[in-house]
Design an enzyme around this catalytic site. Structure first.
Site, PDB file in Angstrom:
ATOM      1  N   LYS A  63       0.818  -1.314   0.132  1.00 45.73           N
ATOM      2  CA  LYS A  63       0.034  -0.066   0.070  1.00 45.73           C
ATOM      3  C   LYS A  63       0.994   1.226   0.030  1.00 45.73           C
ATOM      4  O   LYS A  63       0.345   2.183  -0.416  1.00 45.73           O
ATOM      5  CB  LYS A  63      -0.755  -0.219   1.208  1.00 45.73           C
ATOM      6  CG  LYS A  63      -1.940  -1.149   0.955  1.00 45.73           C
ATOM      7  CD  LYS A  63      -2.989  -1.151  -0.082  1.00 45.73           C
ATOM      8  CE  LYS A  63      -3.993  -1.875  -0.216  1.00 45.73           C
ATOM      9  NZ  LYS A  63      -4.822  -2.034  -1.175  1.00 45.73           N
TER      10      LYS A  63
HETATM   11  N1  PMP Z   1      -3.718  -7.940   1.283  1.00 45.22           N
HETATM   12  C1  PMP Z   1      -3.603  -7.185   2.407  1.00 45.22           C
HETATM   13  C2  PMP Z   1      -3.077  -7.535   3.674  1.00 45.22           C
HETATM   14  C3  PMP Z   1      -4.359  -5.997   2.282  1.00 45.22           C
HETATM   15  O1  PMP Z   1      -4.507  -4.899   3.205  1.00 45.22           O
HETATM   16  C4  PMP Z   1      -4.787  -5.581   0.805  1.00 45.22           C
HETATM   17  C5  PMP Z   1      -5.545  -4.301   0.482  1.00 45.22           C
HETATM   18  N2  PMP Z   1      -7.015  -4.457   1.309  1.00 45.22           N
HETATM   19  C6  PMP Z   1      -4.734  -6.596   0.063  1.00 45.22           C
HETATM   20  C7  PMP Z   1      -4.227  -7.751   0.119  1.00 45.22           C
HETATM   21  C8  PMP Z   1      -5.426  -6.479  -1.365  1.00 45.22           C
HETATM   22  O2  PMP Z   1      -4.735  -5.494  -2.263  1.00 45.22           O
HETATM   23  P1  PMP Z   1      -5.563  -4.622  -3.355  1.00 45.22           P
HETATM   24  O3  PMP Z   1      -6.408  -3.806  -2.423  1.00 45.22           O
HETATM   25  O4  PMP Z   1      -4.564  -4.222  -4.176  1.00 45.22           O
HETATM   26  O5  PMP Z   1      -6.471  -5.698  -3.958  1.00 45.22           O
END
Ligand code: PMP
Length: 344
Positions: free
Chosen positions: A48
């Site tokens: 992120k």
């Molecule tokens: N794994 C974790 C620990 C996350 O915090 C997130 C984001 N919500 C994701 C996977 C998924 O990534 P994305 O939001 O880019 O689909």
């Protein structure tokens, strides 16, 4: 003559360019070659960081964000930490509305990074005024000089991965990637990374990982939102109870579902066998790869890249706590087929 000091200007310069790690022990009985893109190597310990930096810098470029402004977001924790980190360096206030499903340690970390945190109930619908979406939206509307990151509907989310994660994987594999496996929450990671990689080679298979209790897989197959699919589950950051506008469903070839229990055991097993301390959804990503391998998806030439989104330290009171695992009943089925496969 003075020698140049070899240092980064600040933590933001450490974002991205994360390593690709070959998983060799845990994959011994699987056909194919398996690599993890370990996003815990980002300074905020998750993927992120990439979207926080990109979205905030785009807002600055467009003149939307000015010094002293407030950045508001809904987050399961990781995005919040990354936004808080970027805000510290750039001098913005940071307000975060989080789900009550988030680990207590994650919430404490957000506060440690200077963010103001509002904890909202997890099991209410997205349009309920108590949901973290509505709380964040309301605060943004009421507060002058605030910017709402809106990661679930912001196209810059996937653009961050299109510009960084995708090209990095293409370069690191010398174009030899055959499969991308990524957990889908906002869908930014899989959509942006997958879009870039498919532009480079349309034969690359892009596989999303979804949770039981989430609508994403069904929506991908039918293009219909089916609220019957929704029920509570434990894993954070994966799956959704709404259709995120930040997901490009066209880029994704298929979704595979994984259970809370197997993902938790798999994450613990990766830490113990590969020495790589990773989060719950990293376990889910590898669990998906394992299920696909068992279905005969890969051959000896397959180069399977899994995104490991964050670090294990964020789950000390969850999957890395034996007490929590026991409370969930995750140690009950020791003799079932599912856990017989898990030798650790
Ligand atoms: N794994 C974790 C620990 C996350 O915090 C997130 C984001 N919500 C994701 C996977 C998924 O990534 P994305 O939001 O880019 O689909």
């Amino acid at each position: 003559m003075k020698q140049k000091i070899n240092a980064y200007d600040n933590v933001l310069d450490l974002i991205g360019n994360t390593p690709l790690l070959k998983l060799s022990k845990i994959t011994q009985n699987l056909i194919g070659n398996f690599y993890a893109k370990v996003e815990a190597f980002n300074p905020g310990h998750s993927s992120k960081d990439r979207i926080a930096l990109h979205i905030i810098e785009e807002a600055e470029r467009k003149g939307i964000l000015k010094p002293g402004d407030t950045i508001i977001e809904t987050t399961s924790g990781n995005t919040g930490f990354s936004i808080a980190m970027v805000s510290v360096i750039k001098g913005y206030d940071c307000i975060l509305a989080v789900s009550s499903k988030s680990s207590p340690d994650k919430i404490d970390m957000l506060r440690a990074m200077g963010a103001k945190v509002y904890v909202c109930p997890a099991h209410v619908s997205a349009d309920d005024p108590r949901s973290y979406y509505q709380v964040a939206k309301r605060m943004h509307e009421e507060m002058k000089g605030s910017v709402y990151i809106n990661q679930y509907f912001n196209q810059l989310n996937m653009e961050a991965h299109y510009r960084t994660t995708g090209p990095e994987i293409w370069e690191q594999t010398n174009g030899q990637i055959t499969h991308l496996i990524a957990c889908s929450g906002t869908g930014g990671t899989i959509s942006g990374t997958g879009r870039f990689l498919k532009e480079m080679n349309p034969n690359i298979k892009v596989i999303g990982v979804d949770a039981y209790g989430s609508v994403l897989k069904k929506y991908h197959e039918t293009r219909e939102f089916d609220s019957n699919e929704i029920y509570p589950y434990r894993i954070e950051g994966l799956g959704k109870n709404l259709i995120p506008g930040a997901t490009d469903f066209e880029v994704i070839d298929e979704f595979i579902k994984v259970t809370d229990e197997e993902s938790a055991h798999t994450a613990r097993m990766i830490s113990k066998t590969e020495g790589c301390f990773i989060g719950y959804t990293s376990g889910a990503a590898f669990q998906a790869a394992k299920q696909l391998a068992e279905l005969g998806e890969f051959d000896v030439n397959s180069n399977v890249i899994m995104i490991f989104p964050d670090h294990g330290s964020r789950y000390m009171s969850k999957i890395y706590s034996d007490e929590w695992m026991r409370d969930q009943g995750f140690f009950d089925s020791v003799n079932t087929e599912a856990t017989q496969k898990i030798e650790y």
